[in-house]
Design a protein around this motif. Structure first.
Motif, PDB file in Angstrom:
ATOM      1  N   THR A  27       0.829  -1.198   0.000  1.00 24.09           N
ATOM      2  CA  THR A  27       0.000   0.000   0.000  1.00 24.09           C
ATOM      3  C   THR A  27       0.868   1.253   0.000  1.00 24.09           C
ATOM      4  O   THR A  27       0.584   2.225  -0.709  1.00 24.09           O
ATOM      5  N   THR A  28       1.940   1.251   0.771  1.00 24.13           N
ATOM      6  CA  THR A  28       2.868   2.382   0.808  1.00 24.13           C
ATOM      7  C   THR A  28       3.517   2.585  -0.555  1.00 24.13           C
ATOM      8  O   THR A  28       3.587   3.710  -1.057  1.00 24.13           O
ATOM      9  N   LEU A  29       3.977   1.514  -1.170  1.00 23.76           N
ATOM     10  CA  LEU A  29       4.592   1.615  -2.489  1.00 23.76           C
ATOM     11  C   LEU A  29       3.595   2.140  -3.517  1.00 23.76           C
ATOM     12  O   LEU A  29       3.931   2.990  -4.345  1.00 23.76           O
ATOM     13  N   ALA A  30       2.359   1.673  -3.459  1.00 25.20           N
ATOM     14  CA  ALA A  30       1.329   2.156  -4.388  1.00 25.20           C
ATOM     15  C   ALA A  30       1.079   3.648  -4.182  1.00 25.20           C
ATOM     16  O   ALA A  30       0.951   4.402  -5.157  1.00 25.20           O
ATOM     17  N   ALA A  31       1.013   4.084  -2.929  1.00 21.38           N
ATOM     18  CA  ALA A  31       0.800   5.508  -2.651  1.00 21.38           C
ATOM     19  C   ALA A  31       1.990   6.343  -3.118  1.00 21.38           C
ATOM     20  O   ALA A  31       1.813   7.439  -3.654  1.00 21.38           O
ATOM     21  N   ALA A  36       4.124  10.183  -7.027  1.00 19.93           N
ATOM     22  CA  ALA A  36       5.209  10.533  -7.944  1.00 19.93           C
ATOM     23  C   ALA A  36       4.766  10.519  -9.400  1.00 19.93           C
ATOM     24  O   ALA A  36       5.403  11.141 -10.249  1.00 19.93           O
ATOM     25  N   GLY A  37       3.693   9.789  -9.701  1.00 18.79           N
ATOM     26  CA  GLY A  37       3.288   9.628 -11.089  1.00 18.79           C
ATOM     27  C   GLY A  37       4.296   8.810 -11.870  1.00 18.79           C
ATOM     28  O   GLY A  37       4.377   8.895 -13.095  1.00 18.79           O
ATOM     29  N   ILE A  41      12.867   5.436  -8.886  1.00 18.30           N
ATOM     30  CA  ILE A  41      13.328   5.785  -7.540  1.00 18.30           C
ATOM     31  C   ILE A  41      13.491   7.299  -7.389  1.00 18.30           C
ATOM     32  O   ILE A  41      13.061   7.867  -6.381  1.00 18.30           O
ATOM     33  N   ASP A  42      14.086   7.964  -8.368  1.00 19.65           N
ATOM     34  CA  ASP A  42      14.295   9.406  -8.258  1.00 19.65           C
ATOM     35  C   ASP A  42      12.981  10.162  -8.097  1.00 19.65           C
ATOM     36  O   ASP A  42      12.873  11.057  -7.255  1.00 19.65           O
ATOM     37  N   HIS A  47       8.944  12.906  -4.426  1.00 17.72           N
ATOM     38  CA  HIS A  47       7.573  13.129  -3.978  1.00 17.72           C
ATOM     39  C   HIS A  47       7.237  12.449  -2.645  1.00 17.72           C
ATOM     40  O   HIS A  47       6.107  12.539  -2.183  1.00 17.72           O
ATOM     41  N   SER A  48       8.198  11.806  -2.029  1.00 23.16           N
ATOM     42  CA  SER A  48       7.897  11.013  -0.827  1.00 23.16           C
ATOM     43  C   SER A  48       7.455  11.868   0.354  1.00 23.16           C
ATOM     44  O   SER A  48       6.773  11.380   1.242  1.00 23.16           O
TER      45      SER A  48
END
Length: 87
Positions: A27-31, A36-37, A41-42, A47-48
């Motif tokens: 869920t965190t990765l999806a958010a 970030a769109g 990684i960059d 956007h994190s």
């Protein structure tokens, strides 16, 4: 639990805190990728700091490179829990 077993079968992974943590990670990765769109990684790192989502353990917010989430302390009485403090 019975709906889960009906849908995924008796050999499905158990529903426990490890499964919840895995779900929260996805869920965190999806958010992060949604914010970030992108899935690079960059862009994710750029956007994190704007991340916010509602997970199975409640609302999660990111700021200054840290994740913030309420932690509930509870007293168990059989299968019931009384929350005594939220940190």
């Amino acid at each position: 639990m019975s709906a889960y077993v009906r849908r995924f079968g008796p050999g499905a992974p158990p529903l426990n805190n490890a499964a919840e943590s895995c779900y929260e990670g996805v869920t965190t990765l999806a958010a992060l990728t949604a914010a970030a769109g992108s899935n690079t990684i960059d862009e994710i790192l750029r956007h994190s700091g704007t991340l916010s989502y509602d997970g199975p353990r409640g609302s999660v917010h990111a700021s200054a490179g840290l994740m913030h989430q309420d932690v509930h302390m509870a007293v168990a009485d059989g299968y019931e829990f009384d929350v005594v403090a939220t940190l």
